[in-house]
Design an enzyme around this catalytic site. Structure first.
Site, short mmCIF file in Angstrom:
data_model
loop_
_atom_site.label_atom_id
_atom_site.label_comp_id
_atom_site.label_asym_id
_atom_site.label_seq_id
_atom_site.Cartn_x
_atom_site.Cartn_y
_atom_site.Cartn_z
N GLU A 35 0.82 -1.21 0.00
CA GLU A 35 0.00 0.00 0.00
C GLU A 35 0.86 1.26 0.00
OE1 GLU A 35 -3.62 -2.37 2.18
OE2 GLU A 35 -2.39 -1.02 3.39
N ASP A 56 -3.40 -10.41 18.16
CA ASP A 56 -2.05 -10.68 17.65
C ASP A 56 -1.09 -11.22 18.70
OD1 ASP A 56 -2.93 -9.67 15.29
OD2 ASP A 56 -1.59 -7.94 15.23
N GLN A 105 -1.14 -24.24 12.66
CA GLN A 105 0.04 -23.43 13.01
C GLN A 105 -0.36 -22.15 13.77
OE1 GLN A 105 3.17 -24.54 11.95
NE2 GLN A 105 1.99 -26.32 11.24
#
Lengths: 422, 422
Positions: free
Chosen positions: A169, A299, A311
């Site tokens: 971006e 996160d 995972q």
């Protein structure tokens, strides 16, 4: 007695959890954050490039939860956890908890490279974005005064490390600004030759997306004038030179670091609770391994119990939002003597914007790929409605419309609060 | 050969002069400023209090003069003038001039009080306004954590020094925020007793305005809960205590300093050029006394030749705008072999806003006084149309409408650019 829920961090995960519990008399919520506002990371790069104002993507926590009698905001940083005493020590005092929730997100990872940590420009916080804007604007001014073409090229060359959405971006944005704004507003720089590089250690940009998205993005960026360099790792950044592991170099004053993040560790938390990337290992209810009444969402946690994600989940806004939501619902369920439900991630797709009328989107079910104008319109719409309130949506829409029709941005003021010690 | 005009300072005076000459091929203009943007000082206090965003009242010089081929912008501070060589030395290099124009404005005057200079919050620049906003928001957070009522009162008490428009406007704003926002967003502060003081050394607020305006303002502020203290000078500010010359004191952490300004002196300028308040003495054409080809306009100059103003003009936006305009016109006249015209100030009146639906306005010809809603509407209208471009007008109008209808503001984010040395 209401349960005291202390949430550390007011990002996607923390705010969504707080919203779930706000107004529910079974809980007293304390939201702790080092900033007094929530912000919307996906649009940070637009603040950094002067298309949006800070206030378009931020909102004060106190206003967000105004009128919720069971909500408290506490400005501060987490310094230590005392699980035995059920207390957290903040930079601004001590707080007791019944439930503690880590929603602390991630910070920039420089992978141990001191020079990169010192001189590269990170892109993780509002403070980072403002510093990037100020720094790049100052370097444009410096370049426009410079009479040495070599120095000038270094000032105007930007290396963006990290081919994820942020890297894509921002390098796309720079390519457009170079074409539309530079010549108009910096006539001194006519004919000067700065370059925009996007570099990544993997074999493609936007690694977790579909091959079609990757190829479209690569082709589009290249056509826009971005030099995309793949399969190459940054090793050092000294004397205005980015050094790569393969021995190649790029001379540039500006290294933008969007190449990796890491979760953080906190004093008082047992070492064995941390997994890969310092993420707190949690069970299917987001409870931290080996600890009672301590949760982690977003996160900063890693959950290996979701069958679709052996995972662990990707570190995305959607995961954080859904985990915040689920933990909140579970807390309410337990209060109501029901069983909590295991977290299961619903992938709504991923997207990235490259430039004007150019974006990519992968939808999972049905498996669809969009690019160009339609993906771009989807991206704008989804990001607009995801902003935290209607005021921010209106102001962002206004700024986007002006930018679209004028091919220009105006937020180009180098502004810093006075740094006087009061 | 075009004449090289170097303008130091891009405020009202400097920008108006540059606008006059921009596009005129007889001149090459270089505008020098330590910021890369122009700003609108009358609304700074609204940035400081979170009602407007920086970008509503600022605009980049390069965008303002885009497309004007004879215009150059140079970021930098004036370090020295070399009148013999017709050069200025800036922090960012040396520039030659044919005409040099000082439009350097004023800076905050602490009248030699070191502790005030160190710990008071000034209100003269955008950086000051942002620092004020951040500081006051942090003190609200601190107060909401404090358990000591004495400490809390000090954190919540604001002393505004200086009863000019800025002091009146900001203390009125605080009084309204205390009533409308504090209780809603800081429930912890319920019943806490911070105070708002407005102090001035003269016998009335808004000294240069009519007696009616002064009385209305005094009464209105008092009714709003501001404690107005007149005929008293600040002497010191130590240990969270403001000391006055009459021996009285107020305990407060927050001293806002809007009590005086001073012009600045520059190396290389002869001492005898400076008059009262370090203002450069100029003749009727704004040429600095005893110097060739050096002019001064706006707050930084003093002109004793205007029959209506034997003590010099007041340091107001209107004077600066008109002087910038006149000097520009005179430069063109001289190029066209006409005589320059002496400056003569046209007083368009003065006004000040106190709060919601409350303001005062004095018009000179015919001599009229307005107060209340009508003065308030006039104030809003005039300040809105005086903003530098339509984008800023639209955004300001939007923020004002939201603030008016919600009795609230949302720009309450404590934001600072990262301070990493890059």
């Amino acid at each position: 007695m209401p349960k005291k829920v202390v949430i550390i961090g007011g990002g996607f995960a923390g705010v969504n959890l707080a919203k779930k519990l706000a107004g529910n008399e079974s809980f007293d919520i304390t939201l702790v954050d080092k900033n007094n506002y929530n912000f919307f990371p996906p649009l940070l790069y637009q603040v950094a490039t002067g298309y949006l104002e800070t206030s378009n993507i931020t909102y004060p926590f106190r206003k967000l939860f105004r009128g919720k009698k069971n909500f408290m905001f506490r400005l501060g940083e987490l310094e230590e956890v005392l699980p035995q005493q059920k207390q957290v020590i903040l930079s601004t005092g001590t707080v007791n908890y019944d439930y503690l929730v880590f929603a602390t997100g991630c910070e920039t990872n420089y992978f141990g490279m001191d020079n990169v940590a010192k001189h590269a420009i990170p892109m993780k916080t509002v403070a980072d974005a403002l510093q990037m804007r100020n720094t790049l604007l100052e370097r444009l001014e410096e370049a426009s005064r410079s009479t040495d073409p070599v120095e000038r090229k270094k000032l105007l060359t930007v290396v963006v490390a990290g081919g994820g959405p942020t890297g894509v971006e921002i390098s796309g944005m720079f390519a457009e600004m170079k074409r539309t704004i530079l010549a108009k507003d910096y006539p001194e720089l006519k004919g000067a030759d700065g370059e925009i590089h996007l570099v990544d250690g993997l074999k493609s940009v936007l690694a977790p997306m579909s091959e079609k998205s990757q190829q479209y993005t690569y082709d589009t960026l290249t056509k826009m004038g971005v030099k995309v360099k793949l399969n190459v790792m940054v090793k050092d950044f000294v004397n205005d030179t980015v050094h790569f592991a393969d021995g190649s170099t790029i001379e540039a004053k500006n290294l933008i670091w969007a190449a990796g993040v890491t979760a953080m560790t906190f004093k008082g938390m047992p070492e064995e609770a941390y997994g890969k990337g310092k993420r707190l290992q949690v069970d299917e209810f987001n409870k931290v391994k080996g600890l009672e009444d301590i949760y982690a969402i977003g996160d900063t946690c890693i959950q290996l119990t979701d069958p679709g994600f052996p995972q662990g989940h990707p570190q995305l806004a959607q995961v954080a939002l859904q985990q915040g939501d689920n933990v909140g619902k579970n807390m309410i369920r337990v209060e109501e003597n029901q069983f909590p439900k295991a977290f299961s991630y619903v992938d709504k797709g991923t997207m990235a914007i490259i430039g004007r009328n150019k974006a990519v989107a992968d939808l999972p079910k049905p498996k669809l790929f969009f690019s160009g104008f339609i993906a771009w319109a989807m991206w704008l719409f989804i990001h607009l409605i995801s902003l935290i309130n209607s005021g921010n949506r209106i102001k962002t829409l206004y700024n986007w419309m002006i930018a679209y029709f004028t091919k220009d941005q105006s937020l180009r003021m180098i502004v810093r609060p006075a740094s006087k010690k009061l």
